[in-house]
Write an enzyme that holds these catalytic residues in place. Sequence first.
Site, PDB file in Angstrom:
ATOM      1  N   ASP A  13     -63.812 -60.425  70.030  1.00 61.39           N
ATOM      2  CA  ASP A  13     -64.386 -59.554  69.017  1.00 61.39           C
ATOM      3  C   ASP A  13     -65.796 -59.184  69.515  1.00 61.39           C
ATOM      4  O   ASP A  13     -66.326 -59.835  70.414  1.00 61.39           O
ATOM      5  CB  ASP A  13     -64.445 -60.318  67.691  1.00 61.39           C
ATOM      6  CG  ASP A  13     -65.255 -59.605  66.638  1.00 61.39           C
ATOM      7  OD1 ASP A  13     -64.985 -58.417  66.381  1.00 61.39           O
ATOM      8  OD2 ASP A  13     -66.173 -60.225  66.077  1.00 61.39           O
ATOM      9  N   ASP A  15     -68.948 -57.705  67.272  1.00 64.29           N
ATOM     10  CA  ASP A  15     -70.055 -58.068  66.374  1.00 64.29           C
ATOM     11  C   ASP A  15     -69.939 -59.523  65.942  1.00 64.29           C
ATOM     12  O   ASP A  15     -68.915 -59.937  65.409  1.00 64.29           O
ATOM     13  CB  ASP A  15     -70.032 -57.194  65.118  1.00 64.29           C
ATOM     14  CG  ASP A  15     -70.302 -55.728  65.409  1.00 64.29           C
ATOM     15  OD1 ASP A  15     -69.994 -55.291  66.524  1.00 64.29           O
ATOM     16  OD2 ASP A  15     -70.817 -55.024  64.524  1.00 64.29           O
ATOM     17  N   ASP A 184     -65.343 -64.193  65.100  1.00 65.75           N
ATOM     18  CA  ASP A 184     -66.274 -64.933  64.232  1.00 65.75           C
ATOM     19  C   ASP A 184     -65.932 -64.819  62.758  1.00 65.75           C
ATOM     20  O   ASP A 184     -66.683 -65.299  61.911  1.00 65.75           O
ATOM     21  CB  ASP A 184     -67.705 -64.420  64.439  1.00 65.75           C
ATOM     22  CG  ASP A 184     -67.914 -63.074  63.784  1.00 65.75           C
ATOM     23  OD1 ASP A 184     -68.815 -62.944  62.935  1.00 65.75           O
ATOM     24  OD2 ASP A 184     -67.159 -62.138  64.098  1.00 65.75           O
TER      25      ASP A 184
END
Length: 235
Positions: A13, A15, A184
Amino acid sequence: RNISMRLQSAIFDMDGTLLDTLEDLYLALNHSLNACGYAARTREEVQAFIGDGVGVLIAKAMPDALKEGIESDQAKQAEFRKKCVAVGEVFREFYIEHGEDNTKPYDGIITLLGALKKNGIKTAVVSNKVQEAVERLNERLFSGLIDAAVGDGAGLKLKPEPDMLLCALDKLGVNQGEALFVGDGETDILAASRAGLPCISVCYGYRTEEFLRSKGGKLFAHNVRELADLLNTEL
């Protein structure tokens, strides 16, 4: 514990996993809300809203009063969507200009990506961010270190649907049994599960281990060194 599989590829991922983008998203979101006559949101609120793409970010950030009763009222729903689109247009324009002002890789990420490359592990980034921004950030900050980039605009359903992850596997020429996903958020855990991939959840981004565990997270990295250990990679 380390990943026991024969790892050929690590998909990330963007961000909150590779890049700390919170400040630029916070500034762009509040600029857009203010420009359309709405109140700004706090950093903590924006951090909690991130993870499901710009459309969801804006919808969550809109004033709560505008959302009252929209579930049962189609006219209100349509009006709310129209207002979100207007904020979104301002956001995209501003973010194209200023989306990289404060954005930077987390400490150790560049070293980790370099080590994976040296070990022959293929890498990809999969993000609900707009494709243009994903490609530009990828090129500017990770030049030569990431093999494929998939963002919003590739004509695929966004995470938590598995489509973007499966597209990345296809681009890399790797099977599900040889790859894993690093993210995250809860969206990442779901997307990985639906794509048939193990997921490492990082806790240095925008969500805590406690939260991620409650959403089904099983493997956790509290910093990039722990992430490298889970990937059987020496920094």
